[in-house]
Design an enzyme around this catalytic site. Sequence first.
Site, PDB file in Angstrom:
ATOM      1  N   GLY A 110       0.912  -1.029  -0.007  1.00 51.36           N
ATOM      2  CA  GLY A 110      -0.199  -0.109  -0.050  1.00 51.36           C
ATOM      3  C   GLY A 110       0.858   1.719  -0.148  1.00 51.36           C
ATOM      4  O   GLY A 110       0.406   1.866   0.185  1.00 51.36           O
ATOM      5  N   GLY A 111       2.210   0.857   0.006  1.00 49.78           N
ATOM      6  CA  GLY A 111       2.900   2.272   0.010  1.00 49.78           C
ATOM      7  C   GLY A 111       2.874   3.215   1.270  1.00 49.78           C
ATOM      8  O   GLY A 111       3.457   4.438   1.157  1.00 49.78           O
ATOM      9  N   HIS A 112       2.499   2.923   3.036  1.00 48.26           N
ATOM     10  CA  HIS A 112       2.486   3.788   3.621  1.00 48.26           C
ATOM     11  C   HIS A 112       3.588   3.546   4.186  1.00 48.26           C
ATOM     12  O   HIS A 112       3.428   4.897   5.504  1.00 48.26           O
ATOM     13  CB  HIS A 112       0.906   3.647   4.531  1.00 48.26           C
ATOM     14  CG  HIS A 112      -0.259   3.699   4.083  1.00 48.26           C
ATOM     15  ND1 HIS A 112      -0.791   3.324   2.679  1.00 48.26           N
ATOM     16  CD2 HIS A 112      -1.415   4.773   3.913  1.00 48.26           C
ATOM     17  CE1 HIS A 112      -1.780   3.223   2.639  1.00 48.26           C
ATOM     18  NE2 HIS A 112      -1.823   4.733   3.221  1.00 48.26           N
ATOM     19  N   CYS A 175      -7.173   3.816   7.749  1.00 44.82           N
ATOM     20  CA  CYS A 175      -6.740   4.814   6.781  1.00 44.82           C
ATOM     21  C   CYS A 175      -7.355   3.597   5.757  1.00 44.82           C
ATOM     22  O   CYS A 175      -6.036   2.659   5.342  1.00 44.82           O
ATOM     23  CB  CYS A 175      -5.401   5.142   6.346  1.00 44.82           C
ATOM     24  SG  CYS A 175      -5.093   5.909   4.942  1.00 44.82           S
ATOM     25  N   ILE A 240       5.045 -11.446   1.280  1.00 48.45           N
ATOM     26  CA  ILE A 240       3.830 -11.993   1.392  1.00 48.45           C
ATOM     27  C   ILE A 240       2.751 -11.969  -0.137  1.00 48.45           C
ATOM     28  O   ILE A 240       2.643 -11.307  -0.096  1.00 48.45           O
ATOM     29  CB  ILE A 240       3.020 -11.459   1.908  1.00 48.45           C
ATOM     30  CG1 ILE A 240       3.731 -10.805   3.892  1.00 48.45           C
ATOM     31  CG2 ILE A 240       1.544 -11.637   2.906  1.00 48.45           C
ATOM     32  CD1 ILE A 240       4.136 -12.626   4.741  1.00 48.45           C
ATOM     33  N   TYR A 475       4.455   2.357  12.908  1.00 41.02           N
ATOM     34  CA  TYR A 475       5.330   4.068  12.786  1.00 41.02           C
ATOM     35  C   TYR A 475       6.107   3.942  12.963  1.00 41.02           C
ATOM     36  O   TYR A 475       7.703   4.350  13.313  1.00 41.02           O
ATOM     37  CB  TYR A 475       4.746   4.812  14.076  1.00 41.02           C
ATOM     38  CG  TYR A 475       3.066   4.485  13.695  1.00 41.02           C
ATOM     39  CD1 TYR A 475       2.259   4.299  13.108  1.00 41.02           C
ATOM     40  CD2 TYR A 475       2.822   4.594  15.106  1.00 41.02           C
ATOM     41  CE1 TYR A 475       1.052   4.489  13.730  1.00 41.02           C
ATOM     42  CE2 TYR A 475       1.088   4.526  15.364  1.00 41.02           C
ATOM     43  CZ  TYR A 475      -0.054   4.138  14.378  1.00 41.02           C
ATOM     44  OH  TYR A 475      -1.613   4.135  14.827  1.00 41.02           O
TER      45      TYR A 475
HETATM   46  C1  LIG Z   1      -2.197   8.511   6.285  1.00 40.55           C
HETATM   47  C2  LIG Z   1      -1.089   6.374   7.586  1.00 40.55           C
HETATM   48  C3  LIG Z   1      -2.674   6.597   7.706  1.00 40.55           C
HETATM   49  C4  LIG Z   1      -2.365   4.997   8.838  1.00 40.55           C
HETATM   50  N1  LIG Z   1      -3.130   4.292  10.449  1.00 40.55           N
HETATM   51  C5  LIG Z   1      -3.068   3.283  10.446  1.00 40.55           C
HETATM   52  C6  LIG Z   1      -3.601   2.494  10.961  1.00 40.55           C
HETATM   53  O1  LIG Z   1      -4.144   3.623  12.029  1.00 40.55           O
HETATM   54  N2  LIG Z   1      -3.819   1.596  12.109  1.00 40.55           N
HETATM   55  C7  LIG Z   1      -1.669   1.478  12.241  1.00 40.55           C
HETATM   56  O2  LIG Z   1      -2.017   0.200  12.754  1.00 40.55           O
HETATM   57  N3  LIG Z   1      -1.115   1.505  11.167  1.00 40.55           N
HETATM   58  C8  LIG Z   1      -1.529   2.953  10.467  1.00 40.55           C
HETATM   59  N4  LIG Z   1      -0.157   3.242   9.646  1.00 40.55           N
HETATM   60  C9  LIG Z   1       1.282   2.346   8.911  1.00 40.55           C
HETATM   61  C10 LIG Z   1       0.405   1.248   8.357  1.00 40.55           C
HETATM   62  O3  LIG Z   1       0.254  -0.198   8.893  1.00 40.55           O
HETATM   63  C11 LIG Z   1       2.030   0.900   8.029  1.00 40.55           C
HETATM   64  O4  LIG Z   1       2.504   1.936   7.021  1.00 40.55           O
HETATM   65  C12 LIG Z   1       1.734   0.014   7.774  1.00 40.55           C
HETATM   66  O5  LIG Z   1       3.280  -0.535   6.960  1.00 40.55           O
HETATM   67  C13 LIG Z   1       1.915   0.593   5.862  1.00 40.55           C
HETATM   68  O6  LIG Z   1       1.253  -0.904   4.731  1.00 40.55           O
HETATM   69  P1  LIG Z   1       1.233  -0.484   3.585  1.00 40.55           P
HETATM   70  O7  LIG Z   1       1.025  -1.969   2.901  1.00 40.55           O
HETATM   71  O8  LIG Z   1       0.293   0.243   3.800  1.00 40.55           O
HETATM   72  O9  LIG Z   1       3.012   0.116   2.947  1.00 40.55           O
HETATM   73  P2  LIG Z   1       4.381  -0.454   2.042  1.00 40.55           P
HETATM   74  O10 LIG Z   1       4.919   1.254   2.278  1.00 40.55           O
HETATM   75  O11 LIG Z   1       3.516  -1.011   1.396  1.00 40.55           O
HETATM   76  O12 LIG Z   1       4.817  -1.348   3.408  1.00 40.55           O
HETATM   77  C14 LIG Z   1       5.244  -1.395   4.695  1.00 40.55           C
HETATM   78  C15 LIG Z   1       6.705  -1.963   4.584  1.00 40.55           C
HETATM   79  O13 LIG Z   1       6.065  -3.586   4.771  1.00 40.55           O
HETATM   80  C16 LIG Z   1       6.774  -4.079   3.954  1.00 40.55           C
HETATM   81  N5  LIG Z   1       6.252  -4.889   2.693  1.00 40.55           N
HETATM   82  C17 LIG Z   1       5.122  -4.391   2.368  1.00 40.55           C
HETATM   83  N6  LIG Z   1       3.784  -5.171   1.402  1.00 40.55           N
HETATM   84  C18 LIG Z   1       5.341  -6.745   1.708  1.00 40.55           C
HETATM   85  C19 LIG Z   1       4.619  -7.490   1.427  1.00 40.55           C
HETATM   86  N7  LIG Z   1       3.783  -8.832   0.500  1.00 40.55           N
HETATM   87  N8  LIG Z   1       5.935  -8.816   1.427  1.00 40.55           N
HETATM   88  C20 LIG Z   1       6.828  -8.454   2.532  1.00 40.55           C
HETATM   89  N9  LIG Z   1       6.612  -7.336   2.816  1.00 40.55           N
HETATM   90  C21 LIG Z   1       6.030  -6.137   2.574  1.00 40.55           C
HETATM   91  C22 LIG Z   1       7.829  -3.268   2.467  1.00 40.55           C
HETATM   92  O14 LIG Z   1       9.291  -3.521   2.363  1.00 40.55           O
HETATM   93  C23 LIG Z   1       7.441  -1.750   3.464  1.00 40.55           C
HETATM   94  O15 LIG Z   1       9.434  -2.545   4.693  1.00 40.55           O
HETATM   95  C24 LIG Z   1      -0.843   4.488   9.084  1.00 40.55           C
HETATM   96  C25 LIG Z   1      -0.273   4.629   8.289  1.00 40.55           C
HETATM   97  C26 LIG Z   1      -0.321   5.941   7.368  1.00 40.55           C
HETATM   98  C27 LIG Z   1       0.632   6.197   5.855  1.00 40.55           C
END
Ligand SMILES: Cc1cc2nc3c(=O)[nH]c(=O)nc-3n(C[C@H](O)[C@H](O)[C@H](O)COP(=O)(O)OP(=O)(O)OC[C@H]3O[C@@H](n4cnc5c(N)ncnc54)[C@H](O)[C@@H]3O)c2cc1C
Length: 533
Positions: A110-112, A175, A240, A475
């Site tokens: 998701g890029g978060h 989010c 994953i 975070y």
């Molecule tokens: C606007 C915003 C709101 C948020 N709200 C919450 C909230 O309500 N509760 C909460 O707990 N957290 C929250 N977060 C934090 C969020 O849980 C983390 O940023 C989480 O890691 C996001 O996952 P992602 O897949 O979107 O991110 P990504 O940037 O895609 O990945 C995050 C990390 O996981 C790794 N990764 C991703 N996908 C995989 C995969 N398939 N296999 C192996 N590794 C992988 C990436 O390499 C990176 O290290 C929030 C963040 C933001 C920016």
Amino acid sequence: MSSPVSPYLLALLSVILFSTSSYATPPISNITHESILQCLLHHSVPHNLIYTKSTTSYTSLLQSSIQNQRFDTPTTPKPFLIVSPTLESHVQSTVKCSHYHGLQIRVRSGGHDYEGLSYVSHDPPFIVLDLHSLSSISIDTSHSTSWVQAGATIGELYYRIAEKNKTAGFPAGLCPTLGIGGHLSGGGFGTMVRMYGLAADHIIDARLVNADGEILDRESMGEDFFWAIRGGGAASFGVILAYKIKLVYVPPKVTVFTKSTNLSHGAKTLTSKWQQIAYKLDDRLFIRAVIQVASDEKPCRTIQVGFESLFLGEKEELLALMGKSFPELGLKAEDCQEMSWIQSVPYFAGYKNGESPNILLDRKPQFNISFKAKSDFLTERITELGWERIWQEMLRGEEQAMLIVDPYGGRMDEIPESETPFPHRKGSLYNIQYLVGLGEGGAKEMKKHLDWVRSFYQFMTPYVSKNPRAAYLNYRDLDLGSDRVGSTTYTKAKVWGRRYFKSNFERLAVVKGKVDPGNFFRNEQSVPPLFPA
Ligand SMILES: Cc1cc2nc3c(=O)[nH]c(=O)nc-3n(C[C@H](O)[C@H](O)[C@H](O)COP(=O)(O)OP(=O)(O)OC[C@H]3O[C@@H](n4cnc5c(N)ncnc54)[C@H](O)[C@@H]3O)c2cc1C
Ligand SMILES: *[C@@H]1O[C@H](CO)[C@@H](O)[C@H](O)[C@H]1NC(C)=O
Ligand SMILES: *[C@@H]1O[C@H](CO)[C@@H](O)[C@H](O)[C@H]1NC(C)=O
Ligand SMILES: *[C@@H]1O[C@H](CO)[C@@H](O)[C@H](O)[C@H]1NC(C)=O
Ligand SMILES: *[C@@H]1O[C@H](CO)[C@@H](O)[C@H](O)[C@H]1NC(C)=O
């Protein structure tokens, strides 16, 4: 690039190579676009799923899920290839070809990531594996389970669950654009954390690609590996592909409210009272506090505290509960809205005017800002005097800082610290997140904001958890310590590892040593392999 190739890695490579005779064998240091491209094409990754810097849609794909503009600048290191798999086998090929060519990959769902580690490496060259197309969701209503692919968003998952069953839900973040892959593997909590715990607590199976490019599920990976990817962050362990999760019950009607107060209207007493009770209320009742500097009354800036609440039940019962536990807030029937659980999701995502749940299917980033965040846990309550000092500090200068304070307790207290890598359970009464915008004014302005949030974090030291001062992996905060990619030692990584995982860090490093001894899956803050004597 000179890649440090360990004898182990060479041995491993020869296993891969000899067991997969179709691999061409260029010299390991010959990392050209051509050779990796050839490898991918040769291993059935179609050309149109591979983006090089000269592909027209390279930039729009790279930017498509960047949630923090801080990592979308001309000087941000960029991947020399983005692969956007549509089949699991494409992920396997990407891992095998990258491993073979000694290249780093970054996996993005998701890029978060708060530090952009899913699409930025400070040690290029690297490949981004962007999983947004692996996003199918299947719901098994009769067993209340779901297989959800890593590239789906949490909003899509919530929507698909509610579409099938109005009394089923899932306890994850607020989010809607959070990716399953990153969010669930790092823990994941939201408005149902007190009733049901973390998202990761509800994972019952997984499919992943390991460093050898093999697909494993819970049975074939074994319980230690499966333990690690439920809170330890998957980035250190594999890619994953999908998680199987257990859904939870939600009542047909829930009740929400948001009630705000500020310094001249009793914020201090209310916040102090709220903090005495929010972690031990009825498990169905979640009340968070969002504390920010209100900017609309310059020069008389004030602190505004918004209490945002979800109750897994109806209004009448909520009013009775609040009358008993928190009468000071003066909650009235007209402050409350009853709705279905799925309608409450857009509400907590900030769409307070009855936005349709269809918004949950929109993958576009909701915000376009540059920010820095840090986190803490509270193990003790803060006194009224403490809050007064904290707010004075927030009002000093011109910062538009925000503190989000989420109560734990309830179900979180019942799960042992070692059950998953996420250790912040009983005794961690609240999670605090500090957020500050970095502005658009360039490096000098950014530094000012960064300095502020770092000094504010120092200022908070007496009020928060100690030995170690804990932090939440999701975070992510590179200020806690980081290392040049690939050179991290266990001793060095312990500095930040224990803050995210406490005593679970050692077990994570031992698992890492077993499943990825060559440290193929690595980033600036990954878990290094540990080989017990
Ligand atoms: C606007 C915003 C709101 C948020 N709200 C919450 C909230 O309500 N509760 C909460 O707990 N957290 C929250 N977060 C934090 C969020 O849980 C983390 O940023 C989480 O890691 C996001 O996952 P992602 O897949 O979107 O991110 P990504 O940037 O895609 O990945 C995050 C990390 O996981 C790794 N990764 C991703 N996908 C995989 C995969 N398939 N296999 C192996 N590794 C992988 C990436 O390499 C990176 O290290 C929030 C963040 C933001 C920016
Ligand atoms: C590197 O790979 C390219 C393209 O495959 C090839 O043309 C070149 O000869 C190789 N260089 C070396 C040193 O092997
Ligand atoms: C809906 O989900 C709930 C909670 O998981 C479950 O108890 C119930 O049996 C499900 N209903 C149907 C019709 O599948
Ligand atoms: C402070 O709170 C009161 C009561 O809710 C409200 O009327 C007032 O506008 C608020 N002031 C600021 C600056 O937010
Ligand atoms: C985000 O904001 C910046 C300026 O602050 C702008 O250049 C950019 O186009 C915006 N991006 C999106 C997707 O809106």
